[in-house]
Design a protein around this motif. Structure first.
Motif, PDB file in Angstrom:
ATOM      1  N   LYS A 131      91.296 -14.992  84.300  1.00  0.00           N
ATOM      2  CA  LYS A 131      92.550 -15.252  85.008  1.00  0.00           C
ATOM      3  C   LYS A 131      93.186 -16.555  84.544  1.00  0.00           C
ATOM      4  CE  LYS A 131      91.611 -12.683  89.271  1.00  0.00           C
ATOM      5  NZ  LYS A 131      91.497 -12.751  90.754  1.00  0.00           N
ATOM      6  N   THR A 132      92.351 -17.539  84.232  1.00  0.00           N
ATOM      7  CA  THR A 132      92.879 -18.819  83.745  1.00  0.00           C
ATOM      8  C   THR A 132      93.614 -18.630  82.430  1.00  0.00           C
ATOM      9  OG1 THR A 132      91.020 -19.992  84.772  1.00  0.00           O
ATOM     10  CG2 THR A 132      92.280 -21.176  83.111  1.00  0.00           C
ATOM     11  N   VAL A 133      92.995 -17.889  81.502  1.00  0.00           N
ATOM     12  CA  VAL A 133      93.617 -17.659  80.193  1.00  0.00           C
ATOM     13  C   VAL A 133      94.920 -16.880  80.342  1.00  0.00           C
ATOM     14  CG1 VAL A 133      93.341 -16.469  77.986  1.00  0.00           C
ATOM     15  CG2 VAL A 133      91.457 -17.823  78.920  1.00  0.00           C
ATOM     16  N   LEU A 153      94.243 -24.668  76.562  1.00  0.00           N
ATOM     17  CA  LEU A 153      93.891 -23.309  76.136  1.00  0.00           C
ATOM     18  C   LEU A 153      92.859 -23.355  75.007  1.00  0.00           C
ATOM     19  CD1 LEU A 153      94.405 -20.277  76.460  1.00  0.00           C
ATOM     20  CD2 LEU A 153      96.272 -20.488  74.803  1.00  0.00           C
ATOM     21  N   ALA A 154      93.043 -24.274  74.069  1.00  0.00           N
ATOM     22  CA  ALA A 154      92.085 -24.422  72.971  1.00  0.00           C
ATOM     23  C   ALA A 154      90.710 -24.805  73.499  1.00  0.00           C
ATOM     24  CB  ALA A 154      92.583 -25.476  71.976  1.00  0.00           C
ATOM     25  N   ASP A 155      90.678 -25.683  74.500  1.00  0.00           N
ATOM     26  CA  ASP A 155      89.405 -26.117  75.074  1.00  0.00           C
ATOM     27  C   ASP A 155      88.710 -24.974  75.806  1.00  0.00           C
ATOM     28  OD1 ASP A 155      87.532 -28.354  75.798  1.00  0.00           O
ATOM     29  OD2 ASP A 155      88.153 -27.785  77.812  1.00  0.00           O
ATOM     30  N   CYS A 160      84.073 -21.092  75.465  1.00  0.00           N
ATOM     31  CA  CYS A 160      83.593 -19.702  75.464  1.00  0.00           C
ATOM     32  C   CYS A 160      83.120 -19.267  74.076  1.00  0.00           C
ATOM     33  CB  CYS A 160      84.708 -18.767  75.935  1.00  0.00           C
ATOM     34  SG  CYS A 160      85.254 -19.038  77.623  1.00  0.00           S
ATOM     35  N   ASN A 161      83.014 -20.232  73.154  1.00  0.00           N
ATOM     36  CA  ASN A 161      82.575 -19.972  71.771  1.00  0.00           C
ATOM     37  C   ASN A 161      83.531 -19.071  71.005  1.00  0.00           C
ATOM     38  OD1 ASN A 161      80.232 -21.527  72.192  1.00  0.00           O
ATOM     39  ND2 ASN A 161      79.105 -19.752  72.964  1.00  0.00           N
ATOM     40  N   LEU A 167      91.268 -22.269  67.537  1.00  0.00           N
ATOM     41  CA  LEU A 167      91.996 -22.793  66.377  1.00  0.00           C
ATOM     42  C   LEU A 167      93.450 -22.331  66.384  1.00  0.00           C
ATOM     43  CD1 LEU A 167      91.765 -24.430  63.785  1.00  0.00           C
ATOM     44  CD2 LEU A 167      91.027 -22.342  62.609  1.00  0.00           C
ATOM     45  N   GLN A 168      93.678 -21.088  66.788  1.00  0.00           N
ATOM     46  CA  GLN A 168      95.057 -20.595  66.874  1.00  0.00           C
ATOM     47  C   GLN A 168      95.874 -21.416  67.865  1.00  0.00           C
ATOM     48  OE1 GLN A 168      95.026 -16.382  67.709  1.00  0.00           O
ATOM     49  NE2 GLN A 168      93.667 -15.928  65.977  1.00  0.00           N
TER      50      GLN A 168
END
Length: 300
Positions: A131-133, A153-155, A160-161, A167-168
């Motif tokens: 839900k966060t994403v 978002l990157a973090d 979550c590996n 990177l995107q």
């Protein structure tokens, strides 16, 4: 401390966006007790918001409520006051109550970025990653230029590996803030973790180019410092792996061309790290761990 000194210190904290909660609380309550609000003019409202957040941090919710009442009476229906009210609610109410409160506010005004970000922070804090994403992605579709949002978002992806997705997200950060070498370094390290060594080498070298000395100083004359040393570490690690296994130079999800003259890059990174950890440079001092670093860079 005098009232004027307290006011000056609090104003400095606000201008520098410093969250020294205990000191802000002590000086803020001094201002309240000495009736200093009248002397602050329009700054009094920013001061009350500052004191509310500090009071919540130190657990003095009674003071936070007192200040919040003053703000609500002066600015009824203000989106900024609504956000502070939500933060106060988060301190004592279950996450579901705060989420419902923020959802109602967003339904009335979907352009309120501060409320949206508070909602995202609760979702992440409660472990609702999917839900966060989704929420953060919708937020960034609306507020694309929010660098902090892309970093968040990157973090999330990195924790979550999912390093390629991370990177995107960082690529968007570099589009918005290309002049920040720390963001380039973060992207380089993420690319390395994702297994894209060609892109990682390219970005580590970009960091070196952005931070190593000035235009009047040649590479040989300069002494790597700070972030530049970390970038040379990255170059060394990547080059070392590619020298051992040349196939790694052709594996790139970003289709980055293989780096040229990898052996020379390896030698250059070794020399730069030796300079950084020796006393022979212009600004160099004998660094802690020098022997360990020298042994590592000399190892095949």
């Amino acid at each position: 401390m005098s009232l004027q000194s307290a006011l000056r210190r609090l104003a400095t904290y606000r201008s520098q966006n410093t969250r020294a909660s205990q000191d802000i609380f002590e000086k803020g309550t001094l201002v309240l007790h000495k009736n200093g609000l009248k002397k602050m003019g329009d700054d009094s409202w920013s001061f009350l918001e500052q004191l509310i957040l500090a009071s919540i941090d130190v657990g003095r919710l009674d003071v936070a409520d007192q200040c919040l009442r003053l703000l609500s009476d002066r600015f009824p229906g203000s989106p900024r006051v609504d956000c502070v009210t939500g933060i106060r609610m988060e301190a004592t109410e279950p996450p579901e109550i705060a989420l419902k409160y923020y959802a109602e506010l967003l339904e009335a005004d979907s352009s309120n970025a501060a409320i949206w970000k508070r909602r995202i922070s609760i979702l992440r804090r409660t472990g609702k990653v999917d839900k966060t994403v989704n929420e953060l992605s919708q937020y960034l579709d609306t507020f694309y230029t929010d660098v902090e949002g892309w970093l968040e978002l990157a973090d999330i992806y990195a924790t979550c590996n999912q390093y390629e997705y991370s990177l995107q997200a960082l690529m968007h950060v570099l589009l918005l803030a290309p002049q920040n070498p720390f963001y380039v370094l973060q992207a380089a390290e993420t690319a390395y973790t994702a297994g894209d060594l060609p892109l990682s080498v390219k970005m580590f070298l970009t960091v070196v180019d952005m931070t190593d000395g000035d235009d009047s100083e040649s590479l040989v004359e300069s002494t790597p410092l700070g972030i530049t040393v970390r970038a040379w570490y990255g170059v060394k690690v990547c080059a070392k792996r590619i020298v051992r296994d040349s196939r790694l130079a052709t594996i790139s999800s970003s289709t980055t061309p293989p780096p040229k003259h990898v052996e020379r890059l390896d030698e250059l990174a070794t020399e730069r790290l030796r300079v950084a950890y020796s006393s022979s440079g212009q600004k160099g001092e004998i660094a802690k761990g020098r022997e360990e670093v020298f042994a590592w860079v000399a190892a095949p």
